[in-house]
Design a protein around this motif. Structure first.
Motif, short mmCIF file in Angstrom:
data_model
loop_
_atom_site.label_atom_id
_atom_site.label_comp_id
_atom_site.label_asym_id
_atom_site.label_seq_id
_atom_site.Cartn_x
_atom_site.Cartn_y
_atom_site.Cartn_z
N LEU A 184 16.14 15.47 68.99
CA LEU A 184 15.00 15.47 68.07
C LEU A 184 15.40 14.95 66.70
N LEU A 185 16.56 15.39 66.20
CA LEU A 185 16.98 14.89 64.88
C LEU A 185 17.33 13.41 64.94
N THR A 186 17.86 12.97 66.08
CA THR A 186 18.11 11.55 66.25
C THR A 186 16.80 10.77 66.15
N LEU A 187 15.76 11.27 66.81
CA LEU A 187 14.45 10.62 66.74
C LEU A 187 13.90 10.62 65.32
N ILE A 188 14.07 11.75 64.62
CA ILE A 188 13.59 11.83 63.24
C ILE A 188 14.31 10.81 62.36
N ILE A 224 15.98 -2.72 65.99
CA ILE A 224 17.17 -1.87 65.83
C ILE A 224 16.84 -0.43 66.21
N ALA A 225 15.71 0.07 65.72
CA ALA A 225 15.32 1.44 66.02
C ALA A 225 15.13 1.64 67.52
N THR A 226 14.50 0.68 68.17
CA THR A 226 14.28 0.77 69.62
C THR A 226 15.61 0.75 70.37
N ALA A 227 16.52 -0.11 69.94
CA ALA A 227 17.82 -0.21 70.61
C ALA A 227 18.62 1.09 70.47
N VAL A 228 18.58 1.70 69.27
CA VAL A 228 19.29 2.96 69.07
C VAL A 228 18.69 4.06 69.93
N TRP A 229 17.36 4.14 69.93
CA TRP A 229 16.69 5.15 70.76
C TRP A 229 17.02 4.97 72.23
N TRP A 230 16.93 3.75 72.71
CA TRP A 230 17.18 3.44 74.11
C TRP A 230 18.61 3.82 74.51
N THR A 231 19.55 3.40 73.66
CA THR A 231 20.96 3.64 73.96
C THR A 231 21.29 5.13 73.93
N TYR A 232 20.79 5.83 72.91
CA TYR A 232 21.11 7.25 72.78
C TYR A 232 20.66 8.04 74.00
N PRO A 236 22.91 11.32 79.48
CA PRO A 236 22.30 12.62 79.82
C PRO A 236 23.09 13.76 79.18
N SER A 237 22.84 14.00 77.90
CA SER A 237 23.66 14.94 77.14
C SER A 237 23.71 16.33 77.75
N ARG A 238 22.57 16.83 78.21
CA ARG A 238 22.54 18.19 78.78
C ARG A 238 23.48 18.28 79.98
N LEU A 239 23.42 17.30 80.86
CA LEU A 239 24.26 17.31 82.05
C LEU A 239 25.74 17.19 81.69
N VAL A 240 26.03 16.37 80.69
CA VAL A 240 27.41 16.20 80.26
C VAL A 240 27.95 17.51 79.69
N LEU A 241 27.15 18.19 78.85
CA LEU A 241 27.60 19.44 78.24
C LEU A 241 27.75 20.54 79.28
N TYR A 253 30.24 16.84 66.70
CA TYR A 253 30.75 16.18 65.51
C TYR A 253 30.50 14.68 65.53
N ALA A 254 30.41 14.11 66.72
CA ALA A 254 30.12 12.67 66.80
C ALA A 254 28.75 12.35 66.22
N HIS A 255 27.85 13.34 66.23
CA HIS A 255 26.51 13.11 65.69
C HIS A 255 26.52 12.97 64.16
N LEU A 256 27.55 13.46 63.50
CA LEU A 256 27.63 13.27 62.05
C LEU A 256 27.70 11.78 61.73
N ALA A 257 28.55 11.07 62.46
CA ALA A 257 28.66 9.62 62.26
C ALA A 257 27.39 8.91 62.74
N LEU A 258 26.81 9.42 63.82
CA LEU A 258 25.60 8.79 64.36
C LEU A 258 24.45 8.86 63.37
N PHE A 259 24.17 10.04 62.83
CA PHE A 259 23.07 10.18 61.88
C PHE A 259 23.30 9.31 60.65
N GLY A 260 24.54 9.29 60.16
CA GLY A 260 24.84 8.47 58.99
C GLY A 260 24.66 6.98 59.28
#
Length: 278
Positions: A184-188, A224-232, A236-241, A253-260
């Motif tokens: 959700l924060l990635t989408l925001i 760019i926004a579409t490419a980031v959304w598509w790639t992210y 399957p983050s839930r399955l990976v975790l 912690y990787a999301h800190l760099a991603l959001f920036g």
């Protein structure tokens, strides 16, 4: 809002030629907002029961973000002058975002004896860190010393929870909830890139009317926004975790760099615009 404000300030100061100070202030701002949000999401994943206290401590950090945003122009301006990007307004905003978690972790320690030591370790880490952040804003230290202290505090805030978790065990986090919140924060953040693109094109068309440059900016922002959304969301983050819970901290912690990085994309679009408005 905070990412968009930091992005605007970054673009403005890059256009003025203060490149490295602007990048430093931007990283500091993005880290502060992202880290406060990341830690609240981590707690909510384990103990978010949607009661009055949870709702109240959700509203208070929003107030903190607003306060921090008002400190961003000062942060970038002082960095441009070779001073510390830290200032009391930003620190107050950050502390407002972080302090409610102390109450939440104390309640978790009281009501979940099995994970009490883990919860109390977060209480100690957050409390000590906030004292440190206040000291960076009120002590009359040289700019270099303040920046070094900021880096040490930020690294300490990130390393200490990993050490405490290794010693006391994990809180009962939920992979699906974490994946949803981070998505959700990635989408925001992506939405702020789109909003920045719209604002940039609006300013350009008011100044010069519609042009190939305006079309290029809006097309670039959307692409760019579409490419980031598509790639992210290909991952399957839930399955990976769920399959590799030991990678939770590195994933967070990787999301800190991603959001920036996403927010910096908006700054790039604004910077591109500034060249056409000259």
């Amino acid at each position: 809002m905070a990412f968009a404000a930091a992005s605007d300030q970054l673009a403005e100061h890059l256009a003025a030629g203060t490149i490295w100070p602007a990048i430093g202030a931007f990283v500091f701002a993005v880290w502060a907002v992202s880290w406060a949000w990341l830690n609240y999401s981590w707690f909510a994943s384990a103990y978010g029961n949607d009661d009055l206290l949870i709702r109240a401590t959700t509203i208070v950090p929003m107030i903190g973000v607003v306060v921090l945003v008002y400190g961003l122009p000062v942060s970038f301006d002082t960095a441009a002058r070779g001073e510390s990007p830290n200032n009391l307004l930003m620190v107050v905003g950050y502390v407002i975002m972080r302090v409610p978690l102390i109450a939440l972790w104390l309640r978790a320690a009281n009501q979940d004896p099995e994970h009490r030591r883990n919860a109390l370790s977060y209480v100690a880490i957050i409390s000590a860190a906030q004292v440190g952040w206040v000291l960076t804003a009120v002590l009359p230290l040289p700019a270099t010393a303040t920046v070094l202290l900021i880096v040490v505090l930020a690294l300490g805030e990130m390393v200490a929870p990993a050490i405490a978790t290794r010693r006391y065990g994990y809180s009962p986090w939920n992979a699906g909830h974490l994946a949803e919140r981070f998505g959700l924060l990635t989408l925001i953040t992506i939405g702020e890139v789109i909003a920045g693109t719209v604002a940039a094109v609006g300013a350009l068309t008011q100044e010069k009317g519609w042009s190939p440059e305006a079309v290029l900016i809006i097309a670039s922002g959307v692409l760019i926004a579409t490419a980031v959304w598509w790639t992210y969301f290909l991952v399957p983050s839930r399955l990976v975790l769920e399959a590799r819970p030991e990678r939770t901290f590195s994933w967070r912690y990787a999301h800190l760099a991603l959001f920036g990085s996403i927010a910096a994309t908006g700054a790039g679009l604004h910077l591109y615009l500034s060249f056409f408005l000259r």
